[in-house]
Design a protein around this motif. Structure first.
Motif, PDB file in Angstrom:
ATOM      1  N   GLY A 226       0.827  -1.202   0.000  1.00  0.00           N
ATOM      2  CA  GLY A 226       0.000   0.000   0.000  1.00  0.00           C
ATOM      3  C   GLY A 226       0.861   1.251   0.000  1.00  0.00           C
ATOM      4  N   THR A 227       0.203   2.384  -0.100  1.00  0.00           N
ATOM      5  CA  THR A 227       0.918   3.660  -0.102  1.00  0.00           C
ATOM      6  C   THR A 227       0.688   4.374   1.217  1.00  0.00           C
ATOM      7  OG1 THR A 227      -0.962   4.776  -1.110  1.00  0.00           O
ATOM      8  CG2 THR A 227       0.732   3.954  -2.598  1.00  0.00           C
ATOM      9  N   LEU A 228       1.602   5.253   1.565  1.00  0.00           N
ATOM     10  CA  LEU A 228       1.439   6.031   2.776  1.00  0.00           C
ATOM     11  C   LEU A 228       0.376   7.096   2.545  1.00  0.00           C
ATOM     12  CD1 LEU A 228       5.129   6.660   3.891  1.00  0.00           C
ATOM     13  CD2 LEU A 228       3.476   5.159   4.952  1.00  0.00           C
ATOM     14  N   PRO A 229      -0.644   7.156   3.407  1.00  0.00           N
ATOM     15  CA  PRO A 229      -1.699   8.155   3.190  1.00  0.00           C
ATOM     16  C   PRO A 229      -1.210   9.591   3.409  1.00  0.00           C
ATOM     17  CG  PRO A 229      -2.072   6.943   5.226  1.00  0.00           C
ATOM     18  CD  PRO A 229      -0.906   6.305   4.544  1.00  0.00           C
ATOM     19  N   LEU A 230      -0.147   9.761   4.194  1.00  0.00           N
ATOM     20  CA  LEU A 230       0.346  11.108   4.467  1.00  0.00           C
ATOM     21  C   LEU A 230       0.876  11.813   3.225  1.00  0.00           C
ATOM     22  CD1 LEU A 230       2.348  10.575   7.768  1.00  0.00           C
ATOM     23  CD2 LEU A 230       0.171  11.713   7.507  1.00  0.00           C
ATOM     24  N   THR A 231       1.543  11.074   2.358  1.00  0.00           N
ATOM     25  CA  THR A 231       2.222  11.714   1.243  1.00  0.00           C
ATOM     26  C   THR A 231       1.340  11.903   0.017  1.00  0.00           C
ATOM     27  OG1 THR A 231       3.075   9.587   0.550  1.00  0.00           O
ATOM     28  CG2 THR A 231       4.487  10.922   1.969  1.00  0.00           C
ATOM     29  N   VAL A 232       0.118  11.385   0.049  1.00  0.00           N
ATOM     30  CA  VAL A 232      -0.781  11.582  -1.080  1.00  0.00           C
ATOM     31  C   VAL A 232      -1.204  13.051  -1.152  1.00  0.00           C
ATOM     32  CG1 VAL A 232      -3.001  10.937  -2.073  1.00  0.00           C
ATOM     33  CG2 VAL A 232      -1.545   9.195  -1.057  1.00  0.00           C
ATOM     34  N   SER A 233      -1.483  13.636   0.007  1.00  0.00           N
ATOM     35  CA  SER A 233      -1.807  15.063   0.025  1.00  0.00           C
ATOM     36  C   SER A 233      -0.513  15.869   0.007  1.00  0.00           C
ATOM     37  CB  SER A 233      -2.633  15.397   1.267  1.00  0.00           C
ATOM     38  OG  SER A 233      -1.865  15.167   2.429  1.00  0.00           O
ATOM     39  N   GLY A 234      -0.608  17.132  -0.260  1.00  0.00           N
ATOM     40  CA  GLY A 234       0.584  17.961  -0.411  1.00  0.00           C
ATOM     41  C   GLY A 234       1.109  18.569   0.870  1.00  0.00           C
ATOM     42  N   TRP A 235       0.340  18.573   1.955  1.00  0.00           N
ATOM     43  CA  TRP A 235       0.771  19.296   3.151  1.00  0.00           C
ATOM     44  C   TRP A 235       1.975  18.682   3.855  1.00  0.00           C
ATOM     45  CZ3 TRP A 235       0.884  17.299   8.013  1.00  0.00           C
ATOM     46  CH2 TRP A 235       0.125  16.165   8.264  1.00  0.00           C
ATOM     47  N   PRO A 236       2.170  17.349   3.878  1.00  0.00           N
ATOM     48  CA  PRO A 236       3.373  16.855   4.554  1.00  0.00           C
ATOM     49  C   PRO A 236       4.665  17.312   3.877  1.00  0.00           C
ATOM     50  CG  PRO A 236       1.796  15.083   4.346  1.00  0.00           C
ATOM     51  CD  PRO A 236       1.292  16.227   3.524  1.00  0.00           C
ATOM     52  N   MET A 237       4.670  17.343   2.556  1.00  0.00           N
ATOM     53  CA  MET A 237       5.875  17.792   1.852  1.00  0.00           C
ATOM     54  C   MET A 237       6.115  19.274   2.089  1.00  0.00           C
ATOM     55  SD  MET A 237       6.902  14.982   0.929  1.00  0.00           S
ATOM     56  CE  MET A 237       8.438  15.621   0.363  1.00  0.00           C
ATOM     57  N   ALA A 238       5.047  20.048   2.173  1.00  0.00           N
ATOM     58  CA  ALA A 238       5.193  21.473   2.482  1.00  0.00           C
ATOM     59  C   ALA A 238       5.726  21.655   3.903  1.00  0.00           C
ATOM     60  CB  ALA A 238       3.849  22.187   2.318  1.00  0.00           C
ATOM     61  N   ALA A 239       5.250  20.843   4.841  1.00  0.00           N
ATOM     62  CA  ALA A 239       5.742  20.925   6.220  1.00  0.00           C
ATOM     63  C   ALA A 239       7.217  20.541   6.298  1.00  0.00           C
ATOM     64  CB  ALA A 239       4.912  20.020   7.131  1.00  0.00           C
ATOM     65  N   ILE A 240       7.613  19.527   5.547  1.00  0.00           N
ATOM     66  CA  ILE A 240       9.020  19.119   5.528  1.00  0.00           C
ATOM     67  C   ILE A 240       9.882  20.254   4.990  1.00  0.00           C
ATOM     68  CG2 ILE A 240      10.673  17.565   4.420  1.00  0.00           C
ATOM     69  CD1 ILE A 240       8.474  15.388   4.605  1.00  0.00           C
ATOM     70  N   ALA A 241       9.436  20.879   3.916  1.00  0.00           N
ATOM     71  CA  ALA A 241      10.208  21.982   3.321  1.00  0.00           C
ATOM     72  C   ALA A 241      10.300  23.158   4.274  1.00  0.00           C
ATOM     73  CB  ALA A 241       9.575  22.414   2.005  1.00  0.00           C
ATOM     74  N   VAL A 242       9.192  23.471   4.958  1.00  0.00           N
ATOM     75  CA  VAL A 242       9.189  24.594   5.900  1.00  0.00           C
ATOM     76  C   VAL A 242      10.120  24.317   7.076  1.00  0.00           C
ATOM     77  CG1 VAL A 242       7.716  25.774   7.594  1.00  0.00           C
ATOM     78  CG2 VAL A 242       6.942  25.503   5.237  1.00  0.00           C
ATOM     79  N   LEU A 243      10.189  23.085   7.535  1.00  0.00           N
ATOM     80  CA  LEU A 243      11.091  22.735   8.634  1.00  0.00           C
ATOM     81  C   LEU A 243      12.538  22.610   8.169  1.00  0.00           C
ATOM     82  CD1 LEU A 243       8.958  20.054  10.492  1.00  0.00           C
ATOM     83  CD2 LEU A 243       9.548  22.336  11.313  1.00  0.00           C
ATOM     84  N   LEU A 244      12.742  22.056   6.980  1.00  0.00           N
ATOM     85  CA  LEU A 244      14.093  21.808   6.499  1.00  0.00           C
ATOM     86  C   LEU A 244      14.874  23.094   6.250  1.00  0.00           C
ATOM     87  CD1 LEU A 244      16.190  19.728   5.575  1.00  0.00           C
ATOM     88  CD2 LEU A 244      15.193  19.872   3.302  1.00  0.00           C
ATOM     89  N   PHE A 245      14.239  24.075   5.664  1.00  0.00           N
ATOM     90  CA  PHE A 245      14.961  25.297   5.309  1.00  0.00           C
ATOM     91  C   PHE A 245      15.606  25.974   6.515  1.00  0.00           C
ATOM     92  CE2 PHE A 245      15.175  29.865   4.403  1.00  0.00           C
ATOM     93  CZ  PHE A 245      16.079  29.834   3.352  1.00  0.00           C
ATOM     94  N   PRO A 246      14.879  26.293   7.595  1.00  0.00           N
ATOM     95  CA  PRO A 246      15.553  26.967   8.715  1.00  0.00           C
ATOM     96  C   PRO A 246      16.535  26.075   9.467  1.00  0.00           C
ATOM     97  CG  PRO A 246      13.250  26.604   9.244  1.00  0.00           C
ATOM     98  CD  PRO A 246      13.437  26.198   7.815  1.00  0.00           C
ATOM     99  N   VAL A 247      16.222  24.790   9.612  1.00  0.00           N
ATOM    100  CA  VAL A 247      17.115  23.893  10.352  1.00  0.00           C
ATOM    101  C   VAL A 247      18.437  23.729   9.605  1.00  0.00           C
ATOM    102  CG1 VAL A 247      17.409  21.508  11.123  1.00  0.00           C
ATOM    103  CG2 VAL A 247      15.264  22.678  11.552  1.00  0.00           C
ATOM    104  N   PHE A 248      18.367  23.456   8.302  1.00  0.00           N
ATOM    105  CA  PHE A 248      19.572  23.219   7.531  1.00  0.00           C
ATOM    106  C   PHE A 248      20.366  24.510   7.332  1.00  0.00           C
ATOM    107  CE2 PHE A 248      21.955  22.252   3.616  1.00  0.00           C
ATOM    108  CZ  PHE A 248      22.557  21.073   4.018  1.00  0.00           C
TER     109      PHE A 248
END
Length: 178
Positions: A30-52
């Motif tokens: 099966g597929t992960l239900p979290l990644t079907v919608s766009g908000w998890p990837m947006a959250a990852i990008a928002v967190l990744l930019f300041p941390v990195f």
């Protein structure tokens, strides 16, 4: 080492580990239900930019060469070194295996009018092609792996950089004459 370096490195390592766990879950049926919608990837990008970015700025402010950075990493506690190395090796391994086990030249799977399509990146057949439902699932899982593994590796890299910068700062404070 200051507590800010420890918190920053801990958050980065925890986020990287969580993303690697999600990547490992993509190998389950099966597929992960979290990644079907766009908000998890947006959250990852928002967190990744300041941390990195802040990790790179902290290391840049240390003005250390590669040899000194490696020595500072070696001064970290053995458990921290082992944990970061295990995360980095597993992240690289997952990325390499995910790329090799991917769906070849197909990527960006989508559904239009009940039919399944993917973008074919083959040199002579570049463009959108129709695929079966099984191929659609495989392409979707392969895309999920890469979209989660790469930010996971960047978070782990940020943890390495910021913890090493914290160790360099601690060593600099200890060597300055009073």
């Amino acid at each position: 080492m200051d507590w800010t370096f420890k918190c920053h490195g801990g958050v980065a390592a925890a986020l990287g580990a969580a993303l690697l766990v999600l990547v490992a879950l993509t190998w389950l049926p099966g597929t992960l239900p979290l990644t079907v919608s766009g908000w998890p990837m947006a959250a990852i990008a928002v967190l990744l930019f300041p941390v990195f970015t802040s990790a790179l700025v902290r290391m840049f402010l240390m003005r250390a060469d590669r040899h000194l950075i490696w020595l500072a990493f070696r001064c970290l506690p053995r458990k921290v070194q082992t944990g970061l190395a295990a995360l980095a090796i597993s992240g690289v391994g997952i990325t390499v295996i995910g790329t090799a086990a991917g769906e070849g030249n197909l990527q960006a799977a989508e559904v239009k009018d009940g039919r399944y399509f993917a973008f074919d990146t083959a040199p002579l057949a570049r463009g959108t092609v129709e695929i079966s439902q099984g191929q659609y699932q495989a392409v979707l899982e392969s895309d999920q792996r890469s979209m989660l593994a790469i930010p996971g590796l960047l978070f782990i890299g940020a943890a390495y950089v910021v913890l090493t910068a914290g160790e360099l700062r601690r060593a600099d404070r200890g060597s300055t004459p009073s």
